[in-house]
Design a protein around this motif. Sequence first.
Motif, PDB file in Angstrom:
ATOM      1  N   GLY A  51       0.900  -1.226   0.081  1.00 22.17           N
ATOM      2  CA  GLY A  51       0.133  -0.012  -0.149  1.00 22.17           C
ATOM      3  C   GLY A  51       0.903   1.218   0.002  1.00 22.17           C
ATOM      4  N   SER A  54      -0.450   3.534  -2.778  1.00 23.24           N
ATOM      5  CA  SER A  54      -2.023   4.131  -2.629  1.00 23.24           C
ATOM      6  C   SER A  54      -1.975   5.032  -1.350  1.00 23.24           C
ATOM      7  CB  SER A  54      -2.717   2.649  -1.921  1.00 23.24           C
ATOM      8  OG  SER A  54      -2.554   1.558  -2.950  1.00 23.24           O
ATOM      9  N   VAL A  55      -1.209   4.712  -0.240  1.00 29.30           N
ATOM     10  CA  VAL A  55      -1.335   5.908   0.946  1.00 29.30           C
ATOM     11  C   VAL A  55      -0.649   7.199   0.155  1.00 29.30           C
ATOM     12  CG1 VAL A  55      -0.128   6.432   2.859  1.00 29.30           C
ATOM     13  CG2 VAL A  55      -1.210   4.293   2.688  1.00 29.30           C
ATOM     14  N   GLN A  58      -3.346   8.881  -1.667  1.00 26.58           N
ATOM     15  CA  GLN A  58      -4.248   9.378  -0.803  1.00 26.58           C
ATOM     16  C   GLN A  58      -3.885  10.587  -0.101  1.00 26.58           C
ATOM     17  OE1 GLN A  58      -4.199   9.496   2.991  1.00 26.58           O
ATOM     18  NE2 GLN A  58      -6.479  10.186   2.624  1.00 26.58           N
ATOM     19  N   GLU A  59      -2.838  10.718   0.405  1.00 35.38           N
ATOM     20  CA  GLU A  59      -2.242  11.999   1.008  1.00 35.38           C
ATOM     21  C   GLU A  59      -2.276  13.171   0.164  1.00 35.38           C
ATOM     22  OE1 GLU A  59       1.724  10.330   2.429  1.00 35.38           O
ATOM     23  OE2 GLU A  59       0.842   9.769   4.393  1.00 35.38           O
ATOM     24  N   ALA A  77      -1.047  -3.662   4.061  1.00 37.94           N
ATOM     25  CA  ALA A  77      -1.745  -2.455   3.542  1.00 37.94           C
ATOM     26  C   ALA A  77      -2.930  -1.750   4.402  1.00 37.94           C
ATOM     27  CB  ALA A  77      -2.279  -2.692   1.819  1.00 37.94           C
ATOM     28  N   ARG A  78      -3.592  -2.680   4.693  1.00 39.74           N
ATOM     29  CA  ARG A  78      -4.835  -2.134   5.422  1.00 39.74           C
ATOM     30  C   ARG A  78      -4.212  -1.618   7.059  1.00 39.74           C
ATOM     31  NH1 ARG A  78      -7.398  -7.148   3.429  1.00 39.74           N
ATOM     32  NH2 ARG A  78      -8.620  -6.487   1.705  1.00 39.74           N
ATOM     33  N   LYS A  80      -1.413  -0.299   7.532  1.00 35.35           N
ATOM     34  CA  LYS A  80      -0.836   0.885   7.099  1.00 35.35           C
ATOM     35  C   LYS A  80      -1.554   2.092   6.938  1.00 35.35           C
ATOM     36  CE  LYS A  80       2.759   0.262   4.606  1.00 35.35           C
ATOM     37  NZ  LYS A  80       3.607   0.016   3.133  1.00 35.35           N
ATOM     38  N   ALA A  81      -2.605   1.847   6.489  1.00 29.75           N
ATOM     39  CA  ALA A  81      -3.500   2.921   5.583  1.00 29.75           C
ATOM     40  C   ALA A  81      -4.794   3.023   6.478  1.00 29.75           C
ATOM     41  CB  ALA A  81      -4.172   2.650   4.432  1.00 29.75           C
ATOM     42  N   ARG A  84      -8.299   4.948   5.232  1.00 32.78           N
ATOM     43  CA  ARG A  84      -8.276   5.916   4.389  1.00 32.78           C
ATOM     44  C   ARG A  84      -8.226   5.334   3.007  1.00 32.78           C
ATOM     45  NH1 ARG A  84      -2.604   8.537   5.733  1.00 32.78           N
ATOM     46  NH2 ARG A  84      -2.246   6.273   6.397  1.00 32.78           N
ATOM     47  N   VAL A  85      -7.962   4.008   2.802  1.00 31.99           N
ATOM     48  CA  VAL A  85      -7.772   3.780   1.510  1.00 31.99           C
ATOM     49  C   VAL A  85      -8.434   2.418   1.429  1.00 31.99           C
ATOM     50  CG1 VAL A  85      -6.255   2.646  -0.289  1.00 31.99           C
ATOM     51  CG2 VAL A  85      -5.546   4.648   0.889  1.00 31.99           C
TER      52      VAL A  85
END
Length: 226
Positions: A51, A54-55, A58-59, A77-78, A80-81, A84-85
Amino acid sequence: MALFDAKAETYDDFCRTPLGHFIDMVEHDILGKVAQPRSGEIAVDLGCGTGAYSVWLQEQGLSVTGVDLSEKMLAVARRKASDRVKFIRADLSHLPFPSGQFDLAICNATLEFVQDPTAVLKEGIRVLKPGGRLVVGLIPKLGPWAVKYSKRGQETPTSVYHSARFFSYDDIKQIGPNPPYDVQFGLYVSPDEFKDENSAWALEKQRNPTQQEPGAGFMVVRWNKD
């Protein structure tokens, strides 16, 4: 078991080393220049792994969905984010999205590991809105990093690089859905040249203006959807 399942919990460790951090920054810089993400856009990260991109999107104010085949990578990834994602497990050659949903699709360091890269690129274009961008980051096969990873794959059958395929820009033009809109090269510091980040950046800035494929360790290709 998906190819990267066994690497999920340690996948980000390399990026925390000086060499890994340098490579990560070079790749983010080039991919950002080519993709030109804009706040408010809807993006999909194809082969999102843990992610990181992805992050990153998003940022910058984008609404992002990350897609990967490895549930263990997605679990990282989940974490980490947080929320938010949105992350989903899916085959990149059969995306579970309607056509014309996204403004931007990125696919970084992923095409080398899929069974049908042509199908992945076609799907990436299909899910874009008219005027959308598909941006793909690759390890070009003419560069020293592809040589390093190919050797690792040959010597270590359990390596994720054992079955990896590397592409030249000519290869990508052949399998791509239409003529690319843009291509940029970077990471001109070879595996054996890295000493520290400051000297590596100096060498990269010295060599980068050539924008030649030979010697480059990273390539970013962009397609625009008509």
